[in-house]
Design a protein around this motif. Sequence first.
Motif, PDB file in Angstrom:
ATOM      1  N   MET A   1      -9.011   5.470  -2.325  1.00  0.00           N
ATOM      2  CA  MET A   1      -8.117   6.464  -1.592  1.00  0.00           C
ATOM      3  C   MET A   1      -8.541   7.884  -1.632  1.00  0.00           C
ATOM      4  O   MET A   1      -8.913   8.300  -2.717  1.00  0.00           O
ATOM      5  CB  MET A   1      -6.494   6.427  -2.022  1.00  0.00           C
ATOM      6  CG  MET A   1      -5.925   5.062  -1.823  1.00  0.00           C
ATOM      7  SD  MET A   1      -4.096   4.706  -2.570  1.00  0.00           S
ATOM      8  CE  MET A   1      -4.648   4.650  -4.154  1.00  0.00           C
TER       9      MET A   1
ATOM     10  N   LEU B   1      -4.213  11.346   3.862  1.00  0.00           N
ATOM     11  CA  LEU B   1      -4.348  10.232   3.041  1.00  0.00           C
ATOM     12  C   LEU B   1      -5.193   8.993   3.768  1.00  0.00           C
ATOM     13  O   LEU B   1      -4.770   8.442   4.566  1.00  0.00           O
ATOM     14  CB  LEU B   1      -3.190   9.609   2.331  1.00  0.00           C
ATOM     15  CG  LEU B   1      -3.569   8.364   1.641  1.00  0.00           C
ATOM     16  CD1 LEU B   1      -4.336   8.876   0.218  1.00  0.00           C
ATOM     17  CD2 LEU B   1      -2.231   7.847   1.206  1.00  0.00           C
ATOM     18  N   GLU B   2      -6.622   8.656   3.199  1.00  0.00           N
ATOM     19  CA  GLU B   2      -7.400   7.911   3.775  1.00  0.00           C
ATOM     20  C   GLU B   2      -7.211   6.746   2.553  1.00  0.00           C
ATOM     21  O   GLU B   2      -7.539   6.813   1.632  1.00  0.00           O
ATOM     22  CB  GLU B   2      -8.698   8.171   3.977  1.00  0.00           C
ATOM     23  CG  GLU B   2      -8.955   9.340   5.167  1.00  0.00           C
ATOM     24  CD  GLU B   2     -10.357  10.035   5.392  1.00  0.00           C
ATOM     25  OE1 GLU B   2     -11.304   9.397   4.767  1.00  0.00           O
ATOM     26  OE2 GLU B   2     -10.193  10.657   6.004  1.00  0.00           O
ATOM     27  N   VAL B   3      -7.162   5.462   3.409  1.00  0.00           N
ATOM     28  CA  VAL B   3      -6.912   4.399   2.088  1.00  0.00           C
ATOM     29  C   VAL B   3      -8.044   3.335   2.840  1.00  0.00           C
ATOM     30  O   VAL B   3      -7.837   2.610   4.103  1.00  0.00           O
ATOM     31  CB  VAL B   3      -5.616   3.789   2.238  1.00  0.00           C
ATOM     32  CG1 VAL B   3      -5.723   2.825   0.974  1.00  0.00           C
ATOM     33  CG2 VAL B   3      -4.492   4.598   1.838  1.00  0.00           C
TER      34      VAL B   3
ATOM     35  N   GLY C   1       0.789  -1.046   0.114  1.00  0.00           N
ATOM     36  CA  GLY C   1      -0.081  -0.034  -0.068  1.00  0.00           C
ATOM     37  C   GLY C   1       0.849   1.139  -0.033  1.00  0.00           C
ATOM     38  O   GLY C   1       0.533   2.440  -0.639  1.00  0.00           O
TER      39      GLY C   1
ATOM     40  N   SER D   1      -9.079  -0.442   2.032  1.00  0.00           N
ATOM     41  CA  SER D   1      -9.140  -1.729   0.987  1.00  0.00           C
ATOM     42  C   SER D   1      -9.780  -3.018   1.382  1.00  0.00           C
ATOM     43  O   SER D   1      -9.854  -3.429   2.418  1.00  0.00           O
ATOM     44  CB  SER D   1      -7.351  -1.979   0.978  1.00  0.00           C
ATOM     45  OG  SER D   1      -6.785  -2.464   2.073  1.00  0.00           O
TER      46      SER D   1
ATOM     47  N   ALA E   1      -1.953   4.332  -1.332  1.00  0.00           N
ATOM     48  CA  ALA E   1      -2.345   3.827  -1.448  1.00  0.00           C
ATOM     49  C   ALA E   1      -2.417   4.320  -1.692  1.00  0.00           C
ATOM     50  O   ALA E   1      -3.410   4.491  -1.674  1.00  0.00           O
ATOM     51  CB  ALA E   1      -1.194   5.229  -1.366  1.00  0.00           C
ATOM     52  N   GLN E   2      -4.231   2.528  -1.476  1.00  0.00           N
ATOM     53  CA  GLN E   2      -3.471   3.329  -2.755  1.00  0.00           C
ATOM     54  C   GLN E   2      -4.144   3.560  -3.154  1.00  0.00           C
ATOM     55  O   GLN E   2      -4.338   2.658  -4.856  1.00  0.00           O
ATOM     56  CB  GLN E   2      -3.763   3.437  -2.286  1.00  0.00           C
ATOM     57  CG  GLN E   2      -2.326   4.450  -2.803  1.00  0.00           C
ATOM     58  CD  GLN E   2      -3.358   2.434  -1.899  1.00  0.00           C
ATOM     59  OE1 GLN E   2      -2.432   3.615  -2.069  1.00  0.00           O
ATOM     60  NE2 GLN E   2      -1.441   4.586  -2.487  1.00  0.00           N
TER      61      GLN E   2
ATOM     62  N   ARG F   1     -10.424  11.714  -5.138  1.00  0.00           N
ATOM     63  CA  ARG F   1     -10.726  10.141  -4.475  1.00  0.00           C
ATOM     64  C   ARG F   1     -10.211   9.374  -5.888  1.00  0.00           C
ATOM     65  O   ARG F   1     -10.565   9.518  -6.883  1.00  0.00           O
ATOM     66  CB  ARG F   1     -11.913  10.064  -4.282  1.00  0.00           C
ATOM     67  CG  ARG F   1     -12.134   8.742  -3.715  1.00  0.00           C
ATOM     68  CD  ARG F   1     -13.434   8.558  -3.014  1.00  0.00           C
ATOM     69  NE  ARG F   1     -14.558   8.690  -4.099  1.00  0.00           N
ATOM     70  CZ  ARG F   1     -15.977   8.496  -3.894  1.00  0.00           C
ATOM     71  NH1 ARG F   1     -16.333   8.234  -2.468  1.00  0.00           N
ATOM     72  NH2 ARG F   1     -16.829   8.542  -4.894  1.00  0.00           N
TER      73      ARG F   1
ATOM     74  N   ALA G   1      -1.214   6.032  -4.224  1.00  0.00           N
ATOM     75  CA  ALA G   1      -1.346   7.118  -3.459  1.00  0.00           C
ATOM     76  C   ALA G   1      -0.291   8.142  -3.551  1.00  0.00           C
ATOM     77  O   ALA G   1       0.692   8.244  -3.950  1.00  0.00           O
ATOM     78  CB  ALA G   1      -0.843   6.678  -2.033  1.00  0.00           C
TER      79      ALA G   1
ATOM     80  N   PRO H   1       1.328   2.617  -2.704  1.00  0.00           N
ATOM     81  CA  PRO H   1       0.712   3.668  -2.192  1.00  0.00           C
ATOM     82  C   PRO H   1       0.033   3.039  -2.572  1.00  0.00           C
ATOM     83  O   PRO H   1      -0.873   3.631  -3.362  1.00  0.00           O
ATOM     84  CB  PRO H   1       0.104   4.232  -1.885  1.00  0.00           C
ATOM     85  CG  PRO H   1       0.373   4.113  -3.197  1.00  0.00           C
ATOM     86  CD  PRO H   1       0.200   4.092  -2.476  1.00  0.00           C
TER      87      PRO H   1
END
Length: 299
Positions: free
Chosen positions: A80, A96-98, A19, A100, A29-30, A65, A24, A27
């Motif tokens: 993300m 950064l909000e991820v 991630g 998954s 993230a990602q 996003r 990202a 990333p």
Amino acid sequence: MKTALMSCLCFSLLAVANGAHSQASEPAAQAAQSTDAVPVAGISPVPMPAGAALCDAPWFRSGSRVQMEGDGEMPMSITMTLRDVMRTARGCSAQLEVRSKSALSALMGPPVVMDQVHEINIDRSSATMRTRIDSRNAVINARARYARMFGEASFTGSGVFNYAGVEIKEGAMLEGETFQSSVSLKIYPLGADEVVGTMQALHASIIVGSRTVGRRQMINTVMGRKECMPITYEKRTSLGPLMVGDEILQLEPSVLHVTDWYCPMEAFVLRTEVRQNNKVQRVDVTSLEMLDPEATAGR
């Protein structure tokens, strides 16, 4: 039960490590559900000027996003979102909000669901023109079939990120990049608050080799027909020594052969193909959009 639990937890940590380098990276993230072509609302799809920094990418704004879907033996969905984007004298920072969902199809079980919140800082050194990114004390919240996990992660890396700060030409050779990361998790059984174990990977790493830029061509993406450039390279991912309770596990590194399809008009990679052991997995961007930062605040 213990074997299945360990499989889920180890896979969760691999997701954390990768991630950092997802879109990202990583990333990172990602999770995308739409398969229609989605316009980049509020983002001007213009080519990035030569030498522009990642912070100046048209999508690097609060409320931006990206949603991605992956197939193959490790099906995944990733969403993300960028919040609180700020420019600094040497770069920029953002939250950064991820979110998954990922699974090993061979286990035929429910996916590992993971939420991450990173406070990232991006710094481009004027002396070397190398971009540096770091995230400290990110919050990790994950749930697998038999357990949930809570803890912290950190990563730092240098090199090229999303290609947005690089002038990309056909036939060019781009430098690689490296990430170092760590994660520390407490393990709880589902439905209970008693800690039943811990897991630490303090020396995880992602090493990306030099990258070769291929010929610009039109390809069909989930977001429509786009002009993109294939960028190929080798990526080595390692968790390093993995401590589960008092036991130390040594896991073999993963060597992946990757092709990023970078699309200059969007300043983004809209498709990634990953080959490992003669099997190919594809990750597609299914949405790249600008949300209303005020309407999404607190979500």
